[in-house]
Design an enzyme around this catalytic site. Structure first.
Site, PDB file in Angstrom:
ATOM      1  N   ASP A 114       2.167   3.170  -7.586  1.00  0.00           N
ATOM      2  CA  ASP A 114       1.751   4.328  -7.943  1.00  0.00           C
ATOM      3  C   ASP A 114       2.163   4.821  -9.525  1.00  0.00           C
ATOM      4  O   ASP A 114       1.599   5.398 -10.131  1.00  0.00           O
ATOM      5  CB  ASP A 114       2.394   5.337  -7.020  1.00  0.00           C
ATOM      6  CG  ASP A 114       1.615   5.365  -5.720  1.00  0.00           C
ATOM      7  OD1 ASP A 114       0.538   5.088  -5.492  1.00  0.00           O
ATOM      8  OD2 ASP A 114       2.411   5.515  -4.683  1.00  0.00           O
ATOM      9  N   LYS A 129       4.674   5.700   3.644  1.00  0.00           N
ATOM     10  CA  LYS A 129       5.247   4.673   2.595  1.00  0.00           C
ATOM     11  C   LYS A 129       6.644   4.429   2.706  1.00  0.00           C
ATOM     12  O   LYS A 129       7.097   3.304   2.256  1.00  0.00           O
ATOM     13  CB  LYS A 129       5.184   5.429   1.116  1.00  0.00           C
ATOM     14  CG  LYS A 129       3.633   5.775   0.656  1.00  0.00           C
ATOM     15  CD  LYS A 129       3.247   6.226  -0.427  1.00  0.00           C
ATOM     16  CE  LYS A 129       1.755   6.493  -0.922  1.00  0.00           C
ATOM     17  NZ  LYS A 129       1.600   7.042  -2.209  1.00  0.00           N
TER      18      LYS A 129
END
Ligand code: ATR
Length: 294
Positions: A122, A86
């Site tokens: 997220d 990420k």
């Protein structure tokens, strides 16, 4: 929505396709074999009538940028990014949504004519699961966020957007919690040592990696009360150690499966301009996992 996010949704409909005619998407990770994302996105595509393919791509450590370049050259339209890439995705993106910039990490990429847009879904995934699926009102509540890694950092801004009375970040290494908190400006935000936590919270979110090793952050039992929702970002066929601990102290518990589905729905929206319904997808996934066929 942020300026960056608006830019992300400008052109989800260009016509480049993969070899089969379907638009190609993938999830990049290491490990990746366990990923549920292909099954989730296949259901979203069927439900919305979108023609996409979605594959799992195992990426060697250090090979993220090359893997993305190859995927783009092969007609890839977008990707999900999972552990441990990420931050690589954040570095690789040419443009970031505001929520990706705030998270310091990217879990969703979209490729448009050679440009790489980075987003992070997220945090909104967690908030949607808490508010829409679990029916929790976060406004005015006391929230405890355990952890200060990428997973925790990604949810701070969306949680603050819900206007809680308090958002307390507590981490085993307290200096890291202070670093994360320093990136945000809010009177509601605070930092506390794990052992100094006192009194019940309305919501306790476990964003640590402790559940991976079947461990639990060392916290006073008093953080849990009969009205507490204890949320673990992890999920599995059995309740995590954190969920067992919280339930033992009277809290209601929830795992991160809903967050997984909601962040995927938000990524689908970034790519395709349509947000799929999630309830049935979550129910199917839950029964698959419970049945041990996952
Ligand atoms: P991620 O990107 O998944 O958040 P990370 O950046 O490695 O992963 O962060 C892991 C987080 O879990 C950290 O907050 C870590 O605490 P430290 O900062 O003190 O290392 C926390 N963590 C991992 N194992 C833990 C355990 N057994 N008990 C408590 N916290 C733990």
């Amino acid at each position: 929505m942020s300026a960056g996010s608006q830019e992300l949704s400008e052109s989800p409909g260009s016509n480049r396709t993969g070899p089969s005619g379907a638009h190609r998407y993938a999830v990049f990770g290491n490990p990746i074999a366990h990923s549920r994302s292909p099954a989730i996105h296949a259901q979203f595509a069927a439900q919305t009538g979108q023609s996409i393919s979605y594959e799992k791509l195992f990426v060697p450590l250090g090979g993220f940028a090359a893997a993305v370049a190859e995927f783009m050259a092969g007609g890839g339209r977008g990707a999900n990014v999972t552990v441990p890439f990420k931050l690589d995705a954040y570095a690789l993106a040419n443009h970031l949504s505001m929520r990706a910039a705030a998270a310091g990490a990217v879990n969703t990429l979209r490729f448009d004519d050679g440009r790489i847009f980075g987003d992070n879904t997220d945090g909104i995934g967690l908030v949607t699961d808490l508010t829409a699926n679990a029916g929790v009102v976060l406004r005015g509540k006391r929230i405890l966020l355990l952890g200060a890694g990428g997973a925790a950092q990604g949810v701070v801004l969306p949680l603050l957007d819900q206007q809680p009375a308090q958002l307390v970040i507590a981490n085993r290494t307290q200096s890291k919690a202070k670093e994360v908190a320093a990136r945000f400006t809010s009177d509601a935000l605070g930092v506390c040592a794990l052992e100094a936590l006192d009194g019940a919270f309305d919501v306790v979110v476990n964003a640590t990696a402790a559940s991976l090793e079947n461990a639990v952050p060392v916290i006073p039992a008093s953080v849990f009360g009969a009205d507490t929702l204890a949320y673990d970002m992890m999920y599995g066929p059995e309740p995590t150690a954190f969920m067992r601990l919280a339930a033992g102290h009277g809290a209601t518990v929830r795992d991160g499966l809903g967050m997984l589905v909601e962040q995927a729905a938000e990524a689908f929206l970034v790519w395709r301009g349509v947000r799929p319904a999630t309830a049935e997808v979550l129910a199917v996934l839950r029964s698959t996992i419970a049945g041990g066929t996952a």
